[in-house]
Design an enzyme around this catalytic site. Structure first.
Site, PDB file in Angstrom:
ATOM      1  N   HIS A 279       0.841  -1.185   0.000  1.00 12.38           N
ATOM      2  CA  HIS A 279       0.000   0.000   0.000  1.00 12.38           C
ATOM      3  C   HIS A 279       0.884   1.245   0.000  1.00 12.38           C
ATOM      4  CE1 HIS A 279       0.627  -1.370   4.209  1.00 12.38           C
ATOM      5  NE2 HIS A 279       0.947  -0.094   4.407  1.00 12.38           N
ATOM      6  N   ARG A 361      13.170  -6.112   4.191  1.00 20.56           N
ATOM      7  CA  ARG A 361      12.159  -6.818   4.960  1.00 20.56           C
ATOM      8  C   ARG A 361      10.838  -6.411   4.335  1.00 20.56           C
ATOM      9  NH1 ARG A 361       7.626  -4.495   7.818  1.00 20.56           N
ATOM     10  NH2 ARG A 361       7.073  -5.813   9.574  1.00 20.56           N
ATOM     11  N   ASP A 363       7.070  -5.813   4.235  1.00 18.17           N
ATOM     12  CA  ASP A 363       5.906  -5.577   5.069  1.00 18.17           C
ATOM     13  C   ASP A 363       4.724  -6.391   4.540  1.00 18.17           C
ATOM     14  OD1 ASP A 363       4.677  -3.958   7.225  1.00 18.17           O
ATOM     15  OD2 ASP A 363       3.505  -3.090   5.586  1.00 18.17           O
ATOM     16  N   GLU A 393       7.458 -10.449   6.430  1.00 15.22           N
ATOM     17  CA  GLU A 393       6.645 -10.343   7.643  1.00 15.22           C
ATOM     18  C   GLU A 393       5.531 -11.380   7.566  1.00 15.22           C
ATOM     19  OE1 GLU A 393       3.799  -7.295  10.214  1.00 15.22           O
ATOM     20  OE2 GLU A 393       4.197  -6.886   8.103  1.00 15.22           O
ATOM     21  N   HIS A 466       7.853  -2.352  16.485  1.00 13.07           N
ATOM     22  CA  HIS A 466       7.022  -1.141  16.529  1.00 13.07           C
ATOM     23  C   HIS A 466       5.536  -1.488  16.575  1.00 13.07           C
ATOM     24  CE1 HIS A 466       7.059  -2.386  12.343  1.00 13.07           C
ATOM     25  NE2 HIS A 466       5.977  -1.665  12.146  1.00 13.07           N
ATOM     26  N   ASP A 467       5.183  -2.767  16.341  1.00 11.99           N
ATOM     27  CA  ASP A 467       3.785  -3.189  16.352  1.00 11.99           C
ATOM     28  C   ASP A 467       3.356  -3.788  17.689  1.00 11.99           C
ATOM     29  OD1 ASP A 467       3.113  -2.534  13.692  1.00 11.99           O
ATOM     30  OD2 ASP A 467       4.047  -4.366  12.941  1.00 11.99           O
ATOM     31  N   ASP A 535       1.371   0.623  20.646  1.00 13.30           N
ATOM     32  CA  ASP A 535       1.552   1.769  19.753  1.00 13.30           C
ATOM     33  C   ASP A 535       0.625   2.931  20.159  1.00 13.30           C
ATOM     34  OD1 ASP A 535       1.796   3.454  17.538  1.00 13.30           O
ATOM     35  OD2 ASP A 535       0.515   2.205  16.270  1.00 13.30           O
TER      36      ASP A 535
END
Length: 639
Positions: A279, A361, A363, A393, A466-467, A535
């Site tokens: 996206h 990496r 996403d 991922e 970060h997730d 987050d």
């Protein structure tokens, strides 16, 4: 009187299918694995006690997506106490001209009536009266290789805006909010969980700053930097790409990236980027919802050169987006023109690899088309001289993953080198919180058996990202966070007692992270004792000058351990003991074997070691005993 149900005998008489792979004129042990190259010829064997009354054994194989079953009979050698059964398996014959494939298999036992193997970890099995969980055989293309520089290293995940500011100035945007106090300010957050947030507040971390901290990272043993997205974008996290062709000016632009790559290379470090190719942002040159870019975006006109890259249900306001988030319109990754732009000759991927980036990496890899992933792998190979890395991922076991109704082909040889090890992360955390060593051993054994060995050696072993919540917060929390408001979560910190417990647990969790097969990936600040809830609170600035020295010293020890012991690079992994909270596994390779022992049980754990072991950390002595909460690493020279 002996029980007739084989499952009742499992603890006393464990059953295991042994595998030996033919290499030239000799057979090598391959029992721990279920994934092999196409040209592999296997000899399968198993031993059963005579009193089980096994008359015959066969292996029923079914190719993924097909209904027909191939039955491979075992030959039998009956003895006074044990019966032995064996069979040969040729995957090139089973594939019938195809280069790769996936097979599911059951061992079928004739004991007067049929019994079937049921395996939880792809290695050990019990017998059931009906077909349950099958063995899996993943067959990949001959010649599938992964980068040699990655195993044995240490990865460090940098969220660029929150890691280090740096001494060189960067431009500031008029539409952004900038925090002055690095140490005390909090990131902007929604009033309620899941609420909308602009994510346009910045603490000022840059690629210049990351370059200035490379000596610190080297002291922790870091060999690979994994950067959060750096392409031009509106947000602080940059997962809403605005322009793939440029590095965000607020991070220092292309000049800062080139400098970071150059400085990293001087220290023997590699850099990989976060490839967000599923996206873009709605505020991008490709969609251009707000008209900020000079290009004609897909939102602006059906005649836009990017119009078919997106899917409109009703033009222009009703369009497909990632997880229903309007600011993240979904790209059509099956579209040849988009794949060509991103991964074709001289495309985006190749551009950054030509600059010196060592891979990507990917996403949400589950949402990318097979053709795009294959093109990305090819582009990374072209740009890196066949030496680049592609990590996906994927949150589950990726060997036979089905995503959106489609079987994925990640490890057949043309797509991923490996994946993020979320199942391993969950297993480590669960073991630390519950002490269930058996469950931990089952998960990590099952993963190791499922993947090609070269994939396992390249797994990205994370404890947080970060997730997710900060690992220290997870290991020290008391459950009260679930009832807290966003305001309360923003200021939540562990009590001194809970923090001390969390530090103790994290030392064990990170030991497992660093000594299991795969490559540890440290989320920035974990080694310094950074806390944080979900987050955006897991994205606080790095606590420079306020690091937890106990943890930092421990992580430096772990980095040295990986550097000095090649068994942790690609040594064979095997669980020796997992019972009553106690765990012992080995990594055997080359001239050494390392033994890693942990006791989370209530009783002392006498570690069953062979003669000739030397302690690397933990209690000294020839017969070590671990109390609850203790761990140790031992080394033995191989003959």
């Amino acid at each position: 009187m002996l029980p007739k149900n084989v499952a009742e005998l499992d603890r006393e008489y464990p059953l295991r299918l042994e595998k030996r792979r033919r290499e030239g004129k000799r057979l090598t042990d391959a029992t721990l694995f279920s994934s092999f190259p196409k040209s592999t010829e296997l000899t399968l064997s198993l031993v059963t006690p005579c009193f089980l009354g096994v008359r015959g054994v066969s292996l029923d194989l079914k190719k993924d997506g097909e209904t027909d079953t191939v039955s491979v009979p075992f030959t039998a050698e009956y003895g006074a106490d044990e019966d032995r059964f064996s069979a040969a398996l040729s995957f090139s014959e089973l594939l019938a001209g195809e280069e790769s494939g996936l097979f599911y298999a059951h061992l079928v036992f004739d004991r007067g009536e049929k019994s079937y193997s049921d395996t939880e970890n792809q290695l050990d099995f019990v017998l059931k009266p009906t077909r349950c969980r099958p063995f899996r055989f993943l067959i990949y293309e001959d010649g599938f290789r992964t980068p040699e520089w990655f195993p044995g290293g240490v990865m460090y995940h940098i969220f660029v805006d929150r890691f280090a500011r740096g001494s060189r100035p960067v431009p500031k945007r008029e539409d952004a909010v900038y925090h002055d106090d690095w140490d005390r300010d909090l990131p902007e957050y929604a009033e309620v969980r899941g609420g909308e947030i602009r994510n346009n507040d910045f603490f000022g971390g840059t690629l210049w700053g990351a370059a200035e901290k490379l000596d610190y990272l080297a002291s922790v043993g870091v060999t690979v930097l994994y950067l959060s997205p750096i392409f031009t974008a509106y947000s602080n996290h940059k997962y809403d790409t605005g322009d793939y062709e440029t590095v965000d000016p607020g991070f220092g632009g292309e000049e800062a990236l080139s400098f970071l790559l150059s400085e990293a290379k001087k220290r023997g470090m590699r850099v990989i980027l976060d490839g967000v190719f599923n996206h873009t942002g709605d505020d991008s040159k490709y969609f251009n919802k707000y008209g900020k870019y000079p290009t004609v975006g897909a939102y602006q006109s059906k005649a836009s050169p990017y119009a078919d890259w997106f899917t409109f249900r009703s033009f222009p306001d009703d369009y497909e987006c990632w997880w229903g988030i309007p600011i993240l319109p979904r790209l059509r990754s099956d579209l040849p023109s988009l794949t060509g732009y991103l991964a074709g000759e001289n495309g985006i991927v190749e551009k950054y690899c030509n600059m010196g980036v060592s891979g990507f990496r990917l996403d949400v890899a589950d949402e990318l088309d097979d053709g795009m992933i294959e093109a990305i792998r090819a582009a990374v190979a072209r740009g890196s001289g066949n030496d680049g890395l592609v990590i996906g991922e994927v949150w589950e076991n990726a060997a036979d993953k089905i995503a959106y109704g489609k079987r994925r082909r990640y490890f057949r040889g043309r797509q991923l080198d490996s994946v993020m090890n979320y199942p391993g992360k969950d297993a480590i955390i669960s073991y630390l919180l519950t002490g269930n060593a058996e469950a931990f051993a089952s998960v990590v054994t099952g993963l190791y058996a499922s993947y090609p060995k070269q994939v396992s050696d390249c797994l990205m072993n994370l404890l947080g990202s970060h997730d997710t919540e900060r690992i220290l917060t997870v290991l020290g929390g008391d459950g009260s966070r679930e009832r807290m408001t966003q305001e309360e979560l923003s200021r939540y910190r562990l009590s001194p007692e809970r923090r001390a417990l969390a530090v103790k647990r994290l030392k064990i969790a990170s030991l497992l992270q660093f000594t299991l097969y795969g490559v540890p990936s440290v989320y920035y600040g974990d080694e310094a004792g950074l806390e944080g809830c979900s987050d955006p609170f897991c994205r606080l600035p790095f606590p420079w000058g306020r690091e937890n020295e106990e943890l930092l010293s421990h992580y430096r020890f772990l980095g040295t351990l990986r550097k000095e012991h090649p068994a942790l690079r690609d040594g064979i992994f095997r669980v020796i003991t997992a019972r009553n909270g106690a765990l012992l596994f080995e990594r055997k390779g080359g001239t050494e074997t390392l033994f890693v022992a942990v006791n989370l049980g209530k009783e002392p754990f006498p570690v069953p070691l062979p003669d000739g072991c030397r302690v690397l950390t933990g209690p000294e002595g020839t017969a070590p005993v671990l109390a609850g909460g203790e761990y140790a690493v031992f080394r033995k020279k191989n003959k």
